[in-house]
Design a protein around this motif. Structure first.
Motif, PDB file in Angstrom:
ATOM      1  N   THR A   1      44.153  29.304  80.558  1.00 38.61           N
ATOM      2  CA  THR A   1      42.840  28.889  81.081  1.00 38.61           C
ATOM      3  C   THR A   1      42.537  28.834  82.374  1.00 38.61           C
ATOM      4  O   THR A   1      43.381  28.445  83.085  1.00 38.61           O
ATOM      5  CB  THR A   1      42.238  27.737  80.169  1.00 38.61           C
ATOM      6  OG1 THR A   1      43.068  26.620  80.490  1.00 38.61           O
ATOM      7  CG2 THR A   1      42.497  27.992  78.480  1.00 38.61           C
ATOM      8  N   HIS A   2      41.441  28.807  82.787  1.00 39.19           N
ATOM      9  CA  HIS A   2      40.786  28.383  84.059  1.00 39.19           C
ATOM     10  C   HIS A   2      41.101  27.078  84.575  1.00 39.19           C
ATOM     11  O   HIS A   2      41.265  26.798  85.687  1.00 39.19           O
ATOM     12  CB  HIS A   2      39.319  28.739  84.294  1.00 39.19           C
ATOM     13  CG  HIS A   2      39.120  30.240  84.141  1.00 39.19           C
ATOM     14  ND1 HIS A   2      39.649  31.220  84.899  1.00 39.19           N
ATOM     15  CD2 HIS A   2      38.227  30.852  83.386  1.00 39.19           C
ATOM     16  CE1 HIS A   2      39.244  32.333  84.562  1.00 39.19           C
ATOM     17  NE2 HIS A   2      38.187  32.359  83.471  1.00 39.19           N
ATOM     18  N   ASP A   3      41.101  26.072  83.423  1.00 35.70           N
ATOM     19  CA  ASP A   3      41.260  24.790  83.665  1.00 35.70           C
ATOM     20  C   ASP A   3      42.772  24.339  83.571  1.00 35.70           C
ATOM     21  O   ASP A   3      43.091  23.078  83.603  1.00 35.70           O
ATOM     22  CB  ASP A   3      40.390  23.965  82.869  1.00 35.70           C
ATOM     23  CG  ASP A   3      38.953  24.112  83.136  1.00 35.70           C
ATOM     24  OD1 ASP A   3      38.613  24.320  84.369  1.00 35.70           O
ATOM     25  OD2 ASP A   3      38.108  24.212  82.301  1.00 35.70           O
ATOM     26  N   ALA A   4      43.817  25.143  83.350  1.00 34.03           N
ATOM     27  CA  ALA A   4      45.075  24.819  83.169  1.00 34.03           C
ATOM     28  C   ALA A   4      45.417  24.270  84.400  1.00 34.03           C
ATOM     29  O   ALA A   4      45.452  25.007  85.442  1.00 34.03           O
ATOM     30  CB  ALA A   4      45.780  26.174  82.564  1.00 34.03           C
ATOM     31  N   PRO A   5      46.517  23.422  84.480  1.00 32.60           N
ATOM     32  CA  PRO A   5      46.966  23.073  85.580  1.00 32.60           C
ATOM     33  C   PRO A   5      48.346  23.944  86.270  1.00 32.60           C
ATOM     34  O   PRO A   5      48.833  24.482  85.388  1.00 32.60           O
ATOM     35  CB  PRO A   5      47.643  21.588  85.407  1.00 32.60           C
ATOM     36  CG  PRO A   5      48.040  21.614  83.746  1.00 32.60           C
ATOM     37  CD  PRO A   5      46.632  22.371  83.345  1.00 32.60           C
ATOM     38  N   VAL A   6      48.157  24.170  87.342  1.00 31.82           N
ATOM     39  CA  VAL A   6      48.988  25.079  88.046  1.00 31.82           C
ATOM     40  C   VAL A   6      49.619  24.397  89.217  1.00 31.82           C
ATOM     41  O   VAL A   6      49.144  23.784  90.194  1.00 31.82           O
ATOM     42  CB  VAL A   6      48.468  26.644  88.615  1.00 31.82           C
ATOM     43  CG1 VAL A   6      49.076  27.285  89.030  1.00 31.82           C
ATOM     44  CG2 VAL A   6      47.615  27.161  87.406  1.00 31.82           C
ATOM     45  N   MET A   7      51.034  24.673  89.218  1.00 36.69           N
ATOM     46  CA  MET A   7      51.987  23.917  90.298  1.00 36.69           C
ATOM     47  C   MET A   7      52.028  24.725  91.390  1.00 36.69           C
ATOM     48  O   MET A   7      52.547  25.917  91.034  1.00 36.69           O
ATOM     49  CB  MET A   7      53.055  23.239  89.666  1.00 36.69           C
ATOM     50  CG  MET A   7      53.764  22.602  90.691  1.00 36.69           C
ATOM     51  SD  MET A   7      55.427  21.652  90.159  1.00 36.69           S
ATOM     52  CE  MET A   7      54.620  20.216  89.629  1.00 36.69           C
ATOM     53  N   LEU A   8      51.802  24.377  92.338  1.00 39.60           N
ATOM     54  CA  LEU A   8      52.150  25.190  93.636  1.00 39.60           C
ATOM     55  C   LEU A   8      53.430  24.737  94.237  1.00 39.60           C
ATOM     56  O   LEU A   8      53.701  23.599  94.452  1.00 39.60           O
ATOM     57  CB  LEU A   8      51.161  24.968  94.809  1.00 39.60           C
ATOM     58  CG  LEU A   8      51.416  25.732  96.214  1.00 39.60           C
ATOM     59  CD1 LEU A   8      51.250  27.077  95.888  1.00 39.60           C
ATOM     60  CD2 LEU A   8      50.256  25.404  97.271  1.00 39.60           C
ATOM     61  N   GLU A   9      54.223  25.814  94.317  1.00 39.32           N
ATOM     62  CA  GLU A   9      55.707  25.613  94.670  1.00 39.32           C
ATOM     63  C   GLU A   9      55.826  26.579  96.068  1.00 39.32           C
ATOM     64  O   GLU A   9      55.547  27.557  96.288  1.00 39.32           O
ATOM     65  CB  GLU A   9      56.907  26.124  93.684  1.00 39.32           C
ATOM     66  CG  GLU A   9      56.692  25.084  92.480  1.00 39.32           C
ATOM     67  CD  GLU A   9      57.732  25.751  91.468  1.00 39.32           C
ATOM     68  OE1 GLU A   9      58.516  26.625  91.959  1.00 39.32           O
ATOM     69  OE2 GLU A   9      57.525  24.927  90.142  1.00 39.32           O
ATOM     70  N   LEU A  10      56.742  25.953  97.100  1.00 35.43           N
ATOM     71  CA  LEU A  10      57.170  26.658  98.078  1.00 35.43           C
ATOM     72  C   LEU A  10      58.741  26.127  98.200  1.00 35.43           C
ATOM     73  O   LEU A  10      59.172  25.012  98.345  1.00 35.43           O
ATOM     74  CB  LEU A  10      56.501  26.150  99.358  1.00 35.43           C
ATOM     75  CG  LEU A  10      56.543  27.071 100.462  1.00 35.43           C
ATOM     76  CD1 LEU A  10      56.286  28.523 100.238  1.00 35.43           C
ATOM     77  CD2 LEU A  10      56.027  26.551 101.763  1.00 35.43           C
ATOM     78  N   PHE A  11      59.699  27.490  98.324  1.00 40.13           N
ATOM     79  CA  PHE A  11      61.240  27.011  98.340  1.00 40.13           C
ATOM     80  C   PHE A  11      61.646  26.395  97.312  1.00 40.13           C
ATOM     81  O   PHE A  11      62.694  25.564  97.475  1.00 40.13           O
ATOM     82  CB  PHE A  11      61.367  26.452  99.698  1.00 40.13           C
ATOM     83  CG  PHE A  11      60.879  27.318 100.856  1.00 40.13           C
ATOM     84  CD1 PHE A  11      61.161  28.556 101.171  1.00 40.13           C
ATOM     85  CD2 PHE A  11      60.001  26.661 101.767  1.00 40.13           C
ATOM     86  CE1 PHE A  11      60.888  29.429 102.302  1.00 40.13           C
ATOM     87  CE2 PHE A  11      59.501  27.583 103.052  1.00 40.13           C
ATOM     88  CZ  PHE A  11      60.051  28.624 103.090  1.00 40.13           C
ATOM     89  N   GLY A  12      60.637  26.415  96.221  1.00 44.05           N
ATOM     90  CA  GLY A  12      61.539  25.586  94.894  1.00 44.05           C
ATOM     91  C   GLY A  12      60.932  24.093  94.742  1.00 44.05           C
ATOM     92  O   GLY A  12      61.347  23.306  93.987  1.00 44.05           O
TER      93      GLY A  12
END
Length: 134
Positions: free
Chosen positions: A55-66
């Motif tokens: 969904t548009h409100d689902a939390p998304v985690m931003l990862e960089l290099f794991g």
């Protein structure tokens, strides 16, 4: 014995005349590579995580290099990553443009230097002849 100002090869002449400037070009090119990598990474995250979220409100985690940097709703993350992608692409393309312009300027300088060296040799009657050219 070669005349002053000339090397045995054209490559040697160019390298001797421009090694400092070429080192600058390598440095700017290396400085641009992280922005290129980040633009690819941001685009991948944008597609794989944000656009494929439930969904548009689902939390998304931003990862960089794991490493997880932070979590935000998909809608906010879409906007943030879009601007981050735009910024990375603009910085990378600007650095690439600087490198290409500098390469053109450097090429013109080397050609002019070679032309001046050859004309000085041709106009100097006491200048030794180039071996193999009689």
């Amino acid at each position: 014995m070669l005349p002053d100002g000339l090397n045995r090869t054209l490559f040697g002449f160019v390298l001797r005349a421009t090694w400092r400037n070429q080192a600058i070009l390598v440095g700017v090119t290396l400085a641009s590579l992280p922005f290129y990598y980040l633009s690819l990474e941001v685009a991948k995250t944008l597609i794989n995580r944000v656009l494929l979220a439930d969904t548009h409100d689902a939390p998304v985690m931003l990862e960089l290099f794991g490493f997880g940097l932070y979590t935000a709703p998909a809608r906010e993350m879409l906007l943030e990553l879009s601007f981050a992608f735009l910024g990375c692409v603009l910085v990378y393309q600007l650095l690439k443009m600087v490198v290409n312009i500098y390469k053109g300027i450097l090429t013109e300088r080397v050609v002019a230097h070679l032309r001046r060296t050859l004309l000085a040799m041709a106009n100097n009657p006491e200048h030794p002849r180039i071996p193999g050219r009689d």
